[in-house]
Design a protein around this motif. Structure first.
Motif, PDB file in Angstrom:
ATOM      1  N   TRP A 643       5.038   6.996  18.049  1.00 31.05           N
ATOM      2  CA  TRP A 643       4.708   7.999  16.982  1.00 31.05           C
ATOM      3  C   TRP A 643       4.810   7.236  15.717  1.00 31.05           C
ATOM      4  O   TRP A 643       3.941   7.482  14.831  1.00 31.05           O
ATOM      5  CB  TRP A 643       5.719   9.096  16.941  1.00 31.05           C
ATOM      6  N   ALA A 644       5.527   6.305  15.293  1.00 33.40           N
ATOM      7  CA  ALA A 644       5.699   5.869  14.394  1.00 33.40           C
ATOM      8  C   ALA A 644       4.426   4.784  13.994  1.00 33.40           C
ATOM      9  O   ALA A 644       3.901   4.703  12.974  1.00 33.40           O
ATOM     10  CB  ALA A 644       6.900   4.897  14.228  1.00 33.40           C
ATOM     11  N   LEU A 645       3.913   4.274  15.094  1.00 36.24           N
ATOM     12  CA  LEU A 645       2.648   3.505  15.089  1.00 36.24           C
ATOM     13  C   LEU A 645       1.597   4.317  14.554  1.00 36.24           C
ATOM     14  O   LEU A 645       0.896   3.772  13.483  1.00 36.24           O
ATOM     15  CB  LEU A 645       2.528   3.012  16.225  1.00 36.24           C
ATOM     16  N   SER A 646       1.162   5.377  15.018  1.00 37.06           N
ATOM     17  CA  SER A 646       0.281   6.179  14.887  1.00 37.06           C
ATOM     18  C   SER A 646       0.410   6.705  13.341  1.00 37.06           C
ATOM     19  O   SER A 646      -0.583   6.795  12.439  1.00 37.06           O
ATOM     20  CB  SER A 646       0.089   7.462  15.578  1.00 37.06           C
ATOM     21  N   ALA A 647       2.015   7.191  13.116  1.00 34.49           N
ATOM     22  CA  ALA A 647       1.886   7.589  11.578  1.00 34.49           C
ATOM     23  C   ALA A 647       1.798   6.798  10.705  1.00 34.49           C
ATOM     24  O   ALA A 647       0.900   6.957   9.659  1.00 34.49           O
ATOM     25  CB  ALA A 647       3.440   8.318  11.765  1.00 34.49           C
ATOM     26  N   PHE A 648       2.493   5.434  10.582  1.00 36.89           N
ATOM     27  CA  PHE A 648       2.091   4.337   9.539  1.00 36.89           C
ATOM     28  C   PHE A 648       0.692   3.825   9.627  1.00 36.89           C
ATOM     29  O   PHE A 648       0.333   3.556   8.677  1.00 36.89           O
ATOM     30  CB  PHE A 648       3.232   3.405   9.651  1.00 36.89           C
ATOM     31  N   GLY A 649       0.329   3.764  10.958  1.00 30.47           N
ATOM     32  CA  GLY A 649      -1.245   3.249  10.868  1.00 30.47           C
ATOM     33  C   GLY A 649      -2.153   4.093  10.028  1.00 30.47           C
ATOM     34  O   GLY A 649      -3.033   3.568   9.745  1.00 30.47           O
ATOM     35  N   THR A 650      -1.908   5.707  10.506  1.00 32.92           N
ATOM     36  CA  THR A 650      -2.776   6.523   9.985  1.00 32.92           C
ATOM     37  C   THR A 650      -2.688   6.375   8.300  1.00 32.92           C
ATOM     38  O   THR A 650      -3.566   6.396   7.548  1.00 32.92           O
ATOM     39  CB  THR A 650      -2.499   7.897  10.277  1.00 32.92           C
ATOM     40  N   ALA A 651      -1.537   6.459   7.955  1.00 32.39           N
ATOM     41  CA  ALA A 651      -1.201   6.237   6.514  1.00 32.39           C
ATOM     42  C   ALA A 651      -1.610   5.077   5.731  1.00 32.39           C
ATOM     43  O   ALA A 651      -2.348   5.138   4.849  1.00 32.39           O
ATOM     44  CB  ALA A 651       0.282   6.514   6.165  1.00 32.39           C
ATOM     45  N   SER A 652      -1.697   3.971   6.537  1.00 37.30           N
ATOM     46  CA  SER A 652      -2.182   2.726   6.102  1.00 37.30           C
ATOM     47  C   SER A 652      -3.841   2.658   6.024  1.00 37.30           C
ATOM     48  O   SER A 652      -4.503   2.445   5.341  1.00 37.30           O
ATOM     49  CB  SER A 652      -1.916   1.539   6.824  1.00 37.30           C
ATOM     50  N   ALA A 653      -4.561   3.190   7.345  1.00 37.01           N
ATOM     51  CA  ALA A 653      -5.786   3.211   7.304  1.00 37.01           C
ATOM     52  C   ALA A 653      -6.630   4.190   6.376  1.00 37.01           C
ATOM     53  O   ALA A 653      -7.587   3.992   5.739  1.00 37.01           O
ATOM     54  CB  ALA A 653      -6.293   3.456   8.909  1.00 37.01           C
ATOM     55  N   ALA A 654      -5.979   5.406   6.165  1.00 38.35           N
ATOM     56  CA  ALA A 654      -6.394   6.382   5.013  1.00 38.35           C
ATOM     57  C   ALA A 654      -6.118   6.113   3.909  1.00 38.35           C
ATOM     58  O   ALA A 654      -6.294   6.970   3.061  1.00 38.35           O
ATOM     59  CB  ALA A 654      -6.088   7.778   5.887  1.00 38.35           C
ATOM     60  N   SER A 655      -5.036   5.310   3.425  1.00 38.46           N
ATOM     61  CA  SER A 655      -4.543   4.857   2.198  1.00 38.46           C
ATOM     62  C   SER A 655      -4.084   6.080   1.774  1.00 38.46           C
ATOM     63  O   SER A 655      -4.079   6.798   0.676  1.00 38.46           O
ATOM     64  CB  SER A 655      -5.790   4.231   1.357  1.00 38.46           C
ATOM     65  N   LEU A 656      -3.032   6.803   2.281  1.00 38.82           N
ATOM     66  CA  LEU A 656      -2.465   8.178   2.106  1.00 38.82           C
ATOM     67  C   LEU A 656      -1.440   7.978   0.980  1.00 38.82           C
ATOM     68  O   LEU A 656      -0.716   6.883   1.184  1.00 38.82           O
ATOM     69  CB  LEU A 656      -1.911   8.775   3.351  1.00 38.82           C
ATOM     70  N   GLY A 657      -1.242   8.768   0.236  1.00 39.30           N
ATOM     71  CA  GLY A 657      -0.197   8.537  -0.824  1.00 39.30           C
ATOM     72  C   GLY A 657       0.377  10.025  -1.306  1.00 39.30           C
ATOM     73  O   GLY A 657      -0.372  10.904  -0.846  1.00 39.30           O
ATOM     74  N   ARG A 658       1.126   9.980  -2.370  1.00 41.67           N
ATOM     75  CA  ARG A 658       1.814  11.125  -2.897  1.00 41.67           C
ATOM     76  C   ARG A 658       0.794  12.195  -3.248  1.00 41.67           C
ATOM     77  O   ARG A 658       0.943  13.284  -3.354  1.00 41.67           O
ATOM     78  CB  ARG A 658       2.650  10.833  -3.718  1.00 41.67           C
ATOM     79  N   GLY A 659      -0.425  11.562  -4.139  1.00 40.06           N
ATOM     80  CA  GLY A 659      -1.434  12.286  -4.422  1.00 40.06           C
ATOM     81  C   GLY A 659      -2.280  13.221  -3.494  1.00 40.06           C
ATOM     82  O   GLY A 659      -3.301  14.080  -3.951  1.00 40.06           O
ATOM     83  N   ASP A 660      -2.008  12.835  -2.126  1.00 39.08           N
ATOM     84  CA  ASP A 660      -2.955  13.336  -1.266  1.00 39.08           C
ATOM     85  C   ASP A 660      -2.295  14.717  -0.633  1.00 39.08           C
ATOM     86  O   ASP A 660      -1.161  14.863  -0.538  1.00 39.08           O
ATOM     87  CB  ASP A 660      -3.018  12.285   0.073  1.00 39.08           C
ATOM     88  N   THR A 661      -3.381  15.577  -0.091  1.00 35.59           N
ATOM     89  CA  THR A 661      -2.912  16.589   0.484  1.00 35.59           C
ATOM     90  C   THR A 661      -3.873  16.835   1.914  1.00 35.59           C
ATOM     91  O   THR A 661      -4.988  16.576   1.793  1.00 35.59           O
ATOM     92  CB  THR A 661      -3.229  17.825  -0.109  1.00 35.59           C
ATOM     93  N   VAL A 662      -2.939  16.465   2.951  1.00 32.41           N
ATOM     94  CA  VAL A 662      -3.724  16.295   4.426  1.00 32.41           C
ATOM     95  C   VAL A 662      -3.759  17.902   5.073  1.00 32.41           C
ATOM     96  O   VAL A 662      -2.731  18.487   5.163  1.00 32.41           O
ATOM     97  CB  VAL A 662      -2.878  15.490   5.212  1.00 32.41           C
ATOM     98  N   TYR A 663      -5.134  18.335   5.201  1.00 34.69           N
ATOM     99  CA  TYR A 663      -5.222  19.479   5.984  1.00 34.69           C
ATOM    100  C   TYR A 663      -5.167  19.488   7.368  1.00 34.69           C
ATOM    101  O   TYR A 663      -6.332  18.521   7.898  1.00 34.69           O
ATOM    102  CB  TYR A 663      -6.572  19.694   5.330  1.00 34.69           C
ATOM    103  N   CYS A 664      -4.382  20.092   7.948  1.00 35.36           N
ATOM    104  CA  CYS A 664      -4.194  19.889   9.500  1.00 35.36           C
ATOM    105  C   CYS A 664      -4.656  21.183  10.191  1.00 35.36           C
ATOM    106  O   CYS A 664      -4.123  22.224  10.289  1.00 35.36           O
ATOM    107  CB  CYS A 664      -2.648  19.701   9.954  1.00 35.36           C
ATOM    108  N   LEU A 665      -5.955  20.893  10.851  1.00 35.40           N
ATOM    109  CA  LEU A 665      -6.431  22.075  11.628  1.00 35.40           C
ATOM    110  C   LEU A 665      -5.974  21.992  12.936  1.00 35.40           C
ATOM    111  O   LEU A 665      -5.968  22.964  13.802  1.00 35.40           O
ATOM    112  CB  LEU A 665      -7.982  21.830  11.417  1.00 35.40           C
TER     113      LEU A 665
END
Length: 1010
Positions: A643-665
């Motif tokens: 789970w952590a691998l996918s979580a941190f991998g997604t955050a890194s690949a998508a360059s997610l930061g505090r200014g982002d809002t991720v829409y979960c469908l």
């Protein structure tokens, strides 16, 4: 010797010079001393009464509502204009001088001026605790009060941050009761033009730090505000003070400007509460949510895209605070409003106070108001605002020519050109540097953290959520149904659920089923609470497979929502109900083992001694997911490390930061919802926007209102949105990225066209093992990309799909695939990877260990991986294996094709490859178009039959399902079905005669007609 005449003449000249050189300076000295003493004693020169009369109509703890010239005729017949000051500037900014101030000029033009006076927080009870929301809600009240008093919609005007207030309250009210908005030097796109060329990454990180660690303890006093304003233009401040001192002897020359000088130097500044500063920094600088949307007012998500009233923005050509590019951001942020601008040569303060303001600004405002009220034509100088060009005038929108001209008065043309050239080079360098710096600053710590995780490292969804809450408890965690919830509130809710679960018998390592769909916050709270206890969440999809999933997942208790209560109780297991509040009736039947957690009194629940919050280790099982359905139902085990691998991998690949809002469908029981949406957002510190399900109309509204920057998807989910007539997406939208898995090449291109300039990041993640591939660049549409840093090393093992086994070399090891050769994807387990029963040893060399996937890939010469099929669904035909994904991709590129699937059917003893397609606009492609599309594939890998079907069923994750189509067997011969004529290499109409030969076991060209 000199003559007497010469001596007398010379003497007269000497006496005259003495009078002029002594008496004049003495008078100047005396006048200077007198005026200087008055300045020292009273703070300035007495210029006589200059303020306009006003009455305080409403008085609350937050504001005084002033009405100017209350006894005049305009108070009963004039059009109301409400003026809003910034937080740090006194409300007197609109009445510095009666003849040239805003109140006086507007009154003289027949308007009814009102002013919102927020006072000074150091003089108001609770003033230092005021928030930004308090000011917006106060202004919301003021709008209603003035409308009640006047019976007329108001024109709302604000200077600097006061203009930002006006934008925000108009969005909050959705323009109700507001005839127009007027702003003066009010920035909207704050990151488009930062003062002094500050790099964006520095500004955003500094703003975040100051909001979280400084202004939660510190406020800004009046003198600090004044000093900060003056330091923004120190040359101008020094020059004005020097001019004042040099003219201190000439009282008549100073008096006209004395009110303005006193206002700027001493009287015009008020304090600024720490919480309000923190909100401003966090929402509108660090996250720039005036542009993206999703800023929070009274726990509600708001966007400027909801402004529909006309807007007039005054732009200062030499304004280094409300810089033109930042001010013109309103054109992008409010696409549904008519936006105009009035540009004038003035600095920030000069927009509203002084000669230029008296001669241009306020007369233009009065003309605008009359025009909006239907009196007269559009005023001169007011023009429609064009979309801002970030590169038209460098980084700020204030050109070098204007800035130098304003500061130095004149400048050589050559010097301006050279300076501008240097500025453009510097701007490009800064942009490039800040992009690289921003990526590195976000990505490197996450990758380093992944590298530090060992089998006994404590890591889990519960611990990561608690960690984010400790860092910034008041930061927004998620949005649902327009409500915004902070990390503090979410962690409190989860801790309460933990008490309820423990009280109900949930223990560490217990497998707890989570059966929820329409309440994603409750599903998230349940799964995280189970993680916080140390249990295993078995995520159940409502449907026919619940009973089998419960059996495979060894579920002991079920947490469900009211909507799925009947399905949960039917299993016979103990049921815990969560969600829906404590005022609903569940209709629990007597004798059933059901506990309503919402009505459970947890105040007296004592946590047992064994309870340790978030005890999960990396190697331990955290979740159980299910893929497929019916006979193809499979259980997937997800460890905390996976789970952590996918979580941190997604955050890194998508360059997610505090200014982002991720829409979960996707629902939480789908891997995309759990690993990508929830996990990636949590690891990146981004907000999570949860939806009640896929609804295109809701999607359109929530994208803007929540300020969604990243949308997660699964399979054909975006098709449902793009095909809906209720989709309303403006050309200017906040989405920068779509992230998910299973999107076809055709749908990929359609999504890019609709949501330009957003990108798509397609993932592949093995549910067991640590393989994560990502197409980060998006350059190769359809590719799954390359392994993410931190994920498992991967290789392709040569595979024979006909025999169903790996291909070995002469030494007995598995042969590794070359470029563009099909093979099984394998991943090398890491230190924190759980050992699975299907592990392979001695694959490519003695002693090596690999975890196989079920999927077949090819790797191109650049190192990018392309998914071909699953081992179990490869269609083995007499002419060779046919892989489903390439068939789907090439058919999907035909403009008339909507969805496509490929599957195998058995006719007699022969396996045939069949492709089924649905149409756009019900117009079928021709046989020539089918042939041309499938020519992209090798002859042996083309389907035997292609036919058009009315619809293709979709699974819960919007994955096209083929079971029903396969069960129908051989397609009916129609004008919309074709077969592969192997003799000619073309596709021809599928007739009854051809169908008969297929049934007889032969497949060849149709006999020529007689």
């Amino acid at each position: 010797m000199q003559s007497d005449q010469a001596r007398r003449g010379g003497g007269k000249r000497y006496v005259g010079l003495d009078s002029e050189s002594v008496v004049g300076p003495l008078r100047r000295i005396v006048a200077t001393a007198q005026n200087g003493l008055e300045v020292i004693r009273f703070g300035g020169l007495d210029a006589g009464p200059s303020a306009a009369p006003y009455q305080v109509v409403e008085r609350t703890a937050m504001y005084r509502l002033r009405r100017y010239f209350p006894d005049s005729e305009t108070a009963t017949s004039g059009i109301p204009v409400v003026l809003v000051p910034p937080m740090m500037v006194s409300a007197d900014v609109y009445d510095v001088t009666r003849d040239k101030g805003a109140a006086g000029v507007l009154h003289a033009a027949g308007l009814d001026p009102w002013v919102a006076d927020f006072g000074s927080p150091d003089k108001e009870e609770g003033g230092w605790n005021r928030t930004l929301t308090d000011h917006i809600l106060a202004l919301d009240e003021i709008v209603d009060h003035v409308r009640d008093y006047t019976g007329h919609d108001i024109h709302l005007a604000g200077y600097s941050q006061g203009g930002m207030f006006c934008y925000q309250v108009a969005a909050y009210r959705r323009s109700r009761g507001i005839a127009s908005l007027i702003t003066f030097g009010s920035p909207v796109d704050t990151l488009a033009a930062l003062p002094f060329g500050i790099p964006e990454v520095v500004a955003t990180r500094s703003a975040d730090f100051l909001a979280d660690h400084v202004f939660n303890r510190l406020a800004i006093s009046g003198w600090m505000a004044r000093t900060g304003f003056q330091l923004l233009d120190p040359v101008k401040t020094l020059r004005s003070r020097l001019d004042f001192l040099l003219q201190l002897h000439d009282r008549e020359a100073l008096l006209p400007r004395e009110p303005q000088r006193r206002f700027l130097d001493t009287e015009g500044w008020v304090g600024w509460s720490g919480p309000a500063v923190a909100e401003l920094l966090r929402q509108f600088i660090a996250h720039n949510r005036m542009v993206s949307g999703g800023f929070v007012i009274n726990d509600r998500a708001v966007t400027l895209a909801e402004i529909t009233c006309p807007v007039l923005a005054f732009v200062g050509e030499v304004d280094d605070i409300g810089q033109p590019l930042a001010v013109r951001g309103i054109r992008r942020a409010a696409p549904r409003a008519e936006v105009f601008e009035y540009s004038l040569r003035a600095g920030h303060f000069g927009l509203v106070v002084g000669t230029v303001a008296g001669q241009q600004t306020w007369p233009a405002v009065s003309e605008w108001v009359h025009w909006q009220e239907g009196v007269g034509a559009r005023p001169g100088g007011i023009v429609p605002m064009a979309a801002p060009d970030p590169h038209s005038e460098g980084e700020t929108g204030v050109s070098l020519g204007n800035r130098f001209a304003h500061t130095v008065t004149t400048i050589a043309d050559v010097g301006a050109d050279v300076g501008k050239g240097f500025a453009e080079i510097a701007a490009g360098t800064v942009r490039g540097a800040r992009e690289l710096t921003g990526e590195a600053a976000r990505t490197l710590p996450r990758l380093a953290r992944l590298g530090q995780i060992q089998p006994r490292t404590r890591i889990s969804v519960g611990s990561l959520l608690a960690e984010q809450g400790r860092r910034a408890p008041q930061r927004e965690c998620f949005i649902f149904d327009d409500r915004v919830y902070t990390y503090e509130a979410v962690n409190r809710r989860i801790d309460n659920v933990v008490r309820g679960l423990v009280h109900s018998g949930v223990r560490p390592a217990m497998h707890v089923g989570v059966l929820m769909e329409t309440r994603p916050p409750s599903a998230m709270a349940a799964a995280t609470a189970v993680s916080r206890i140390g249990g295993v969440s078995v995520l159940l999809a409502p449907g026919a497979d619940v009973a089998e999933s419960i059996r495979l997942g060894n579920v002991e208790k079920i947490v469900t929502d009211p909507e799925n209560l009947a399905r949960a109780t039917a299993t016979g297991l103990p049921v815990l109900v969560l969600g829906g509040g404590d005022v609903r009736e569940l209709g629990i039947q007597p004798g059933t083992d059901v506990v309503d957690l919402e009505r459970l009194d947890i105040t007296d629940v004592q946590l047992p001694g064994w309870y340790v919050p978030d005890p999960g280790l990396a190697r331990e099982l955290a979740f159980v997911l299910f893929t497929g359905s019916g006979d193809t139902l499979q259980m997937k085990r997800i460890t905390n490390y996976r789970w952590a691998l996918s979580a941190f991998g997604t955050a890194s690949a998508a360059s997610l930061g505090r200014g982002d809002t991720v829409y979960c469908l996707a629902p939480l029981h789908h891997s995309s919802g759990l690993l990508v949406s929830f996990g990636g957002a949590l690891a990146g510190g981004a907000r999570i926007a949860l939806s009640r399900g896929l609804d295109p109309a809701r999607f359109s509204d929530e994208i803007h209102r929540y300020g969604v920057t990243v949308v997660t998807y699964t399979w054909s989910m975006m098709r449902e949105i793009l095909d809906s007539p209720s989709l309303h997406i403006d050309d200017i939208h906040p989405v920068r990225l779509f992230i998910g898995s299973g999107m076809t090449a055709r749908l990929w291109r359609r999504t890019l066209e609709q949501f330009a300039p957003a990108r798509i990041l397609e993932f592949y993640a093995s549910t067991e093992g640590d393989i994560v591939l990502a197409n980060v660049s998006g350059a190769k549409i359809g590719s799954k990309g390359r392994p993410l840093p931190g994920s498992a090393e991967v290789r392709l093992a040569a595979y024979d799909p006909v025999a169903g086994r790996l291909i070995e070399d002469d030494r007995g090891f598995v042969r590794e695939c070359g470029d563009n050769e099909m093979g099984v994807l394998l991943g090398r387990p890491g230190a924190a990877t759980e050992t699975f029963t299907g592990v392979m040893r001695g694959v490519f060399e003695p002693g090596d260990v690999w975890i196989p996937t079920e999927n077949l890939f090819r790797r191109d010469a650049d190192g990018d991986y392309w998914l071909l099929d699953n081992k179990r669904t490869v269609i083995v035909t007499p002419h060779g294996p046919v892989y489903a994904q390439p068939v789907i991709d090439v058919l999907g590129m035909i403009p008339r094709i909507d969805l496509a699937v490929a599957y195998g059917i058995t006719v007699g003893e022969t396996e045939l490859a069949v492709a089924a397609c649905t149409l756009r606009e019900n117009k079928a492609p021709t046989a020539a178009e089918i042939t041309a599309a499938l020519d992209e594939l090798p002859v042996d890998e083309r389907p035997d039959l292609v036919h058009i079907v009315p619809s293709i069923p979709l699974g819960p994750s919007y994955r096209p399902a083929v079971d029903a189509l396969r069960a129908r067997g051989l397609p009916n011969p129609t004008v919309r079905s074709w077969y592969a004529d192997h003799a000619t290499g073309t596709y021809r109409r599928f007739t009854k005669a051809v169908a008969a030969r297929l049934a007889a076991g032969t497949l060849g060209p149709e006999p020529a007609a007689r």
